[in-house]
Structures are given as structure tokens and as C-alpha cells.
Design a protein around this motif. Structure first.
Motif, PDB file in Angstrom:
ATOM      1  N   PRO A  91       0.677  -1.152   0.011  1.00 39.09           N
ATOM      2  CA  PRO A  91       0.192  -0.071   0.053  1.00 39.09           C
ATOM      3  C   PRO A  91       0.839   1.410  -0.076  1.00 39.09           C
ATOM      4  O   PRO A  91       2.121   1.411   0.417  1.00 39.09           O
ATOM      5  N   PHE A  92       0.403   2.292  -0.615  1.00 38.68           N
ATOM      6  CA  PHE A  92       1.015   3.618  -0.621  1.00 38.68           C
ATOM      7  C   PHE A  92       0.109   4.592   0.016  1.00 38.68           C
ATOM      8  O   PHE A  92      -1.204   4.410  -0.083  1.00 38.68           O
ATOM      9  N   ASP A  93       0.670   5.941   0.393  1.00 37.98           N
ATOM     10  CA  ASP A  93       0.031   7.043   0.988  1.00 37.98           C
ATOM     11  C   ASP A  93       0.199   8.065  -0.069  1.00 37.98           C
ATOM     12  O   ASP A  93       1.081   8.541  -0.099  1.00 37.98           O
ATOM     13  N   SER A  94      -1.206   8.583  -0.485  1.00 38.65           N
ATOM     14  CA  SER A  94      -0.816   9.484  -1.761  1.00 38.65           C
ATOM     15  C   SER A  94      -0.177  10.770  -1.315  1.00 38.65           C
ATOM     16  O   SER A  94       0.233  11.563  -1.650  1.00 38.65           O
ATOM     17  N   ALA A  95      -0.371  11.136   0.166  1.00 40.25           N
ATOM     18  CA  ALA A  95       0.086  12.613   0.740  1.00 40.25           C
ATOM     19  C   ALA A  95       1.552  12.413   1.148  1.00 40.25           C
ATOM     20  O   ALA A  95       1.922  13.644   1.549  1.00 40.25           O
ATOM     21  N   ARG A  96       2.149  11.334   0.874  1.00 43.40           N
ATOM     22  CA  ARG A  96       3.490  11.241   1.300  1.00 43.40           C
ATOM     23  C   ARG A  96       4.553  11.492   0.329  1.00 43.40           C
ATOM     24  O   ARG A  96       5.732  11.766   0.529  1.00 43.40           O
ATOM     25  N   SER A  97       4.111  11.809  -0.843  1.00 41.71           N
ATOM     26  CA  SER A  97       5.211  12.647  -1.891  1.00 41.71           C
ATOM     27  C   SER A  97       4.544  13.762  -2.448  1.00 41.71           C
ATOM     28  O   SER A  97       3.440  13.896  -2.645  1.00 41.71           O
ATOM     29  N   ASP A  98       5.800  14.796  -2.460  1.00 38.36           N
ATOM     30  CA  ASP A  98       5.089  16.040  -2.790  1.00 38.36           C
ATOM     31  C   ASP A  98       5.500  16.438  -4.219  1.00 38.36           C
ATOM     32  O   ASP A  98       5.377  17.615  -4.680  1.00 38.36           O
ATOM     33  N   THR A  99       5.937  15.342  -5.145  1.00 44.20           N
ATOM     34  CA  THR A  99       6.628  15.703  -6.427  1.00 44.20           C
ATOM     35  C   THR A  99       6.320  14.621  -7.432  1.00 44.20           C
ATOM     36  O   THR A  99       6.128  13.405  -6.806  1.00 44.20           O
ATOM     37  N   ASP A 100       6.234  14.665  -8.384  1.00 42.84           N
ATOM     38  CA  ASP A 100       5.776  13.304  -9.456  1.00 42.84           C
ATOM     39  C   ASP A 100       6.967  13.248 -10.214  1.00 42.84           C
ATOM     40  O   ASP A 100       6.871  12.524 -11.052  1.00 42.84           O
ATOM     41  N   SER A 101       8.155  13.804 -10.042  1.00 46.78           N
ATOM     42  CA  SER A 101       9.441  13.533 -10.894  1.00 46.78           C
ATOM     43  C   SER A 101      10.540  12.816  -9.754  1.00 46.78           C
ATOM     44  O   SER A 101      10.974  13.514  -9.006  1.00 46.78           O
ATOM     45  N   HIS A 102      10.859  11.834 -10.539  1.00 46.59           N
ATOM     46  CA  HIS A 102      11.737  11.049  -9.618  1.00 46.59           C
ATOM     47  C   HIS A 102      12.796  10.216 -10.462  1.00 46.59           C
ATOM     48  O   HIS A 102      12.917  10.440 -11.857  1.00 46.59           O
ATOM     49  N   GLY A 103      13.645   9.276  -9.801  1.00 46.45           N
ATOM     50  CA  GLY A 103      14.777   8.929 -10.608  1.00 46.45           C
ATOM     51  C   GLY A 103      16.039   9.037 -10.190  1.00 46.45           C
ATOM     52  O   GLY A 103      16.219  10.181  -9.552  1.00 46.45           O
ATOM     53  N   VAL A 104      17.136   8.327 -10.513  1.00 47.69           N
ATOM     54  CA  VAL A 104      18.366   8.658 -10.431  1.00 47.69           C
ATOM     55  C   VAL A 104      18.871   9.432 -11.706  1.00 47.69           C
ATOM     56  O   VAL A 104      19.254   8.628 -12.556  1.00 47.69           O
ATOM     57  N   ALA A 105      19.487  10.681 -11.528  1.00 49.56           N
ATOM     58  CA  ALA A 105      19.861  11.495 -12.485  1.00 49.56           C
ATOM     59  C   ALA A 105      21.000  10.998 -13.188  1.00 49.56           C
ATOM     60  O   ALA A 105      21.406  11.137 -14.179  1.00 49.56           O
ATOM     61  N   ALA A 106      22.114  10.386 -12.228  1.00 48.95           N
ATOM     62  CA  ALA A 106      23.174  10.006 -12.669  1.00 48.95           C
ATOM     63  C   ALA A 106      23.268   8.824 -13.607  1.00 48.95           C
ATOM     64  O   ALA A 106      23.964   8.655 -14.408  1.00 48.95           O
ATOM     65  N   GLU A 107      21.902   8.065 -13.677  1.00 47.17           N
ATOM     66  CA  GLU A 107      21.765   7.024 -14.506  1.00 47.17           C
ATOM     67  C   GLU A 107      20.953   7.357 -15.583  1.00 47.17           C
ATOM     68  O   GLU A 107      20.381   6.549 -16.386  1.00 47.17           O
ATOM     69  N   GLY A 108      20.691   8.701 -15.777  1.00 50.29           N
ATOM     70  CA  GLY A 108      19.662   9.179 -16.948  1.00 50.29           C
ATOM     71  C   GLY A 108      18.178   8.905 -16.934  1.00 50.29           C
ATOM     72  O   GLY A 108      17.553   9.008 -17.667  1.00 50.29           O
ATOM     73  N   GLU A 109      18.044   8.764 -15.594  1.00 55.04           N
ATOM     74  CA  GLU A 109      16.491   8.288 -15.320  1.00 55.04           C
ATOM     75  C   GLU A 109      15.698   9.679 -15.256  1.00 55.04           C
ATOM     76  O   GLU A 109      16.141  10.853 -14.309  1.00 55.04           O
ATOM     77  N   ASP A 110      14.389   9.672 -15.860  1.00 55.10           N
ATOM     78  CA  ASP A 110      13.540  10.830 -15.634  1.00 55.10           C
ATOM     79  C   ASP A 110      12.249  10.119 -15.683  1.00 55.10           C
ATOM     80  O   ASP A 110      11.575   9.982 -16.552  1.00 55.10           O
ATOM     81  N   ILE A 111      11.997   9.980 -14.109  1.00 55.13           N
ATOM     82  CA  ILE A 111      10.522   9.192 -14.171  1.00 55.13           C
ATOM     83  C   ILE A 111       9.311   9.929 -13.576  1.00 55.13           C
ATOM     84  O   ILE A 111       9.656  10.905 -12.423  1.00 55.13           O
ATOM     85  N   GLN A 112       8.254   9.892 -14.106  1.00 60.89           N
ATOM     86  CA  GLN A 112       7.132  10.624 -13.679  1.00 60.89           C
ATOM     87  C   GLN A 112       6.155   9.514 -12.953  1.00 60.89           C
ATOM     88  O   GLN A 112       6.048   8.471 -13.469  1.00 60.89           O
ATOM     89  N   THR A 113       5.599   9.980 -11.774  1.00 57.60           N
ATOM     90  CA  THR A 113       4.713   9.078 -11.327  1.00 57.60           C
ATOM     91  C   THR A 113       3.261   9.479 -11.776  1.00 57.60           C
ATOM     92  O   THR A 113       3.034  10.680 -11.784  1.00 57.60           O
ATOM     93  N   VAL A 114       2.312   8.463 -11.757  1.00 57.78           N
ATOM     94  CA  VAL A 114       0.981   8.754 -12.272  1.00 57.78           C
ATOM     95  C   VAL A 114       0.074   7.911 -11.350  1.00 57.78           C
ATOM     96  O   VAL A 114       0.321   6.792 -11.410  1.00 57.78           O
ATOM     97  N   GLU A 115      -0.722   8.518 -10.562  1.00 55.19           N
ATOM     98  CA  GLU A 115      -1.812   7.852  -9.773  1.00 55.19           C
ATOM     99  C   GLU A 115      -3.109   7.639 -10.722  1.00 55.19           C
ATOM    100  O   GLU A 115      -3.401   8.596 -11.163  1.00 55.19           O
ATOM    101  N   ILE A 116      -3.344   6.494 -10.742  1.00 53.76           N
ATOM    102  CA  ILE A 116      -4.540   6.179 -11.530  1.00 53.76           C
ATOM    103  C   ILE A 116      -5.660   5.173 -10.914  1.00 53.76           C
ATOM    104  O   ILE A 116      -5.151   4.450 -10.314  1.00 53.76           O
ATOM    105  N   PRO A 117      -6.917   5.690 -11.199  1.00 55.50           N
ATOM    106  CA  PRO A 117      -8.056   4.963 -10.719  1.00 55.50           C
ATOM    107  C   PRO A 117      -7.706   3.381 -11.071  1.00 55.50           C
ATOM    108  O   PRO A 117      -7.678   3.143 -12.370  1.00 55.50           O
ATOM    109  N   PHE A 118      -7.966   2.456 -10.420  1.00 60.01           N
ATOM    110  CA  PHE A 118      -7.798   0.954 -10.603  1.00 60.01           C
ATOM    111  C   PHE A 118      -8.521   0.364 -11.740  1.00 60.01           C
ATOM    112  O   PHE A 118      -8.122  -0.227 -12.753  1.00 60.01           O
TER     113      PHE A 118
END
Length: 221
Positions: free
Chosen positions: A159-186
Motif C-alpha cells: 500500500p501507499f499513501d498519496s500524501a507522502r510524496s510532494d513531487t511527481d518527478s523521480h529517478g536517479v539523475a546520474a543514471e539518466g532516469e527521468d521518471i514521472q509518477t502517475v496515480e490512476i484509478p484501478f
């Protein structure tokens, strides 16, 4: 002297041509030679072996295997909002093989890199989604493409809590990652499988598990 065999490759590995030579679990398979074709990051090998068919005759075979190590993936879900948290990132192999823009919706995932699967997936979830998860549920272990790729993927859910992350951009920049998170109704995510908007195998497997046996399964009368 060859990198990855006699001398360390860029990841410090040697003896990569020994992999698979000492297998004894199947008496109908006799490995003769293992050739390392590439070890830039993952390892591409060409293995020559004899195989005994069911009628008793033997044939000499060659197969290429791509060894990128084992990995783990996780479905993050919220039963209260009845939603799942997926990632969106660019995947070159999908792009060159017909995907319109290469931007795939996926469950968070990554290689084990020497860690236990449950530890690795916590790390990957934090890096890719910004969520630090607690206990994980092990779902299954699957060979994703056994005809050519050695990887065994460990599937988890938590399980995850929607309120625990304040940004939708993630990933390890040094590895070239540019990751967006998307919350979707199941229910929308299930529809997106049918429309092709979700076309990643591990993600489809976890979403279907969630509907059949997981947090969103329907109670039988």
C-alpha cells in the motif's frame, strides 16, 4: 587478454565465459562452449550445447542469452482511493519496436544489484516514486522472456499513501532516469490494458493479480 574474461570489464567482472558451464541439473543437456559476445553493462553470451531429444537422438545447438541480472517490481496501491501508482518513463527498445513515443506506464522496478529482492524493491520504490514503503507482499517470481533473457523477476505489492510524496518527478539523475509518477484509478488501469495504453507485461500481470487475488478482488457470494 579480453575484458570480462581475463581482465576486469567496466563493472569489475572476470570469468564471464564460465557461466553455465558447470550445470548438471538436466542430463539431456551438455554444455560445450560459452562465448562472451558483449559485456558493456549486461552480458550477451553465445552458448554451444548438445541436447538429447525425446526420441533419444542428440543435436548440437547454439543459443544467445542476455544476462542483465535478476530484478524486482512492485504494485503500489491505495484501497481507500481505489487507485494504483505507476511510473512513466522513456523505453528505447519499445520505441524502436513500434511504440508511438516510447513512454511506457509501468510498475516501479529495478535490478537487485546484489540485494535481497524485498530490500531492492524498497530502494527502487523510493527512487522511482518517492514513497518509502513498509512491509511488502511477495506475489510470484517469473522468467519474463525465457527464450533469450536470463532475468527472473520478483513481483511484490504494497500500500501507499498519496500524501507522502510532494513531487511527481523521480529517478536517479546520474543514471539518466527521468521518471514521472502517475496515480490512476484501478478500474481505469484495467481499461488501459484493453486499449493498449498500458502495454508493459509486468504491470499487466500485477494489475490482473490485484483484480483476481489482490487488494481489489471482488468477494464471491
Amino acid at each position: 587478454m579480453t575484458a570480462g574474461i581475463d581482465t576486469p570489464d567496466r563493472r569489475g567482472r572476470t570469468g564471464l565465459d564460465r557461466h553455465g558451464r558447470d550445470l548438471t541439473g538436466n542430463p539431456r543437456v551438455r554444455v560445450h562452449d560459452v562465448e562472451v559476445l558483449s559485456c558493456h553493462w549486461s552480458v550477451l553470451r553465445n552458448t554451444t550445447f548438445d541436447y538429447q531429444h525425446r526420441d533419444g537422438h542428440w543435436s548440437r545447438e547454439q543459443r544467445e542469452t542476455y544476462d542483465r541480472g535478476d530484478g524486482a517490481t512492485i504494485l503500489l496501491y491505495n484501497t481507500g482511493s481505489r487507485s494504483v501508482l505507476l511510473t512513466r518513463q522513456f523505453r528505447l527498445p519499445a520505441y524502436v519496436n513500434g511504440h508511438p513515443d516510447g513512454m511506457l506506464l509501468e510498475t516501479a522496478a529495478g535490478l537487485l544489484d546484489g540485494e535481497a529482492p524485498h530490500e531492492a524493491i524498497r530502494r527502487e520504490a523510493a527512487e522511482e516514486t518517492g514513497h518509502r514503503i513498509g512491509m511488502t507482499e511477495a506475489v510470484f517470481q517469473v522468467y519474463m522472456s525465457p527464450g533469450s533473457v536470463t532475468e527472473r523477476l520478483h513481483f511484490f505489492a504494497a500500500p501507499f499513501d498519496s500524501a507522502r510524496s510532494d513531487t511527481d518527478s523521480h529517478g536517479v539523475a546520474a543514471e539518466g532516469e527521468d521518471i514521472q509518477t502517475v496515480e490512476i484509478p484501478f478500474d481505469d488501469a484495467l481499461t488501459m490494458i484493453r486499449t493498449g495504453e498500458i502495454a508493459d507485461a509486468k504491470t499487466i500481470m500485477l494489475l490482473q493479480w490485484a483484480a483476481l487475488d489482490g487488494p481489489f478482488r471482488r468477494a464471491h457470494p
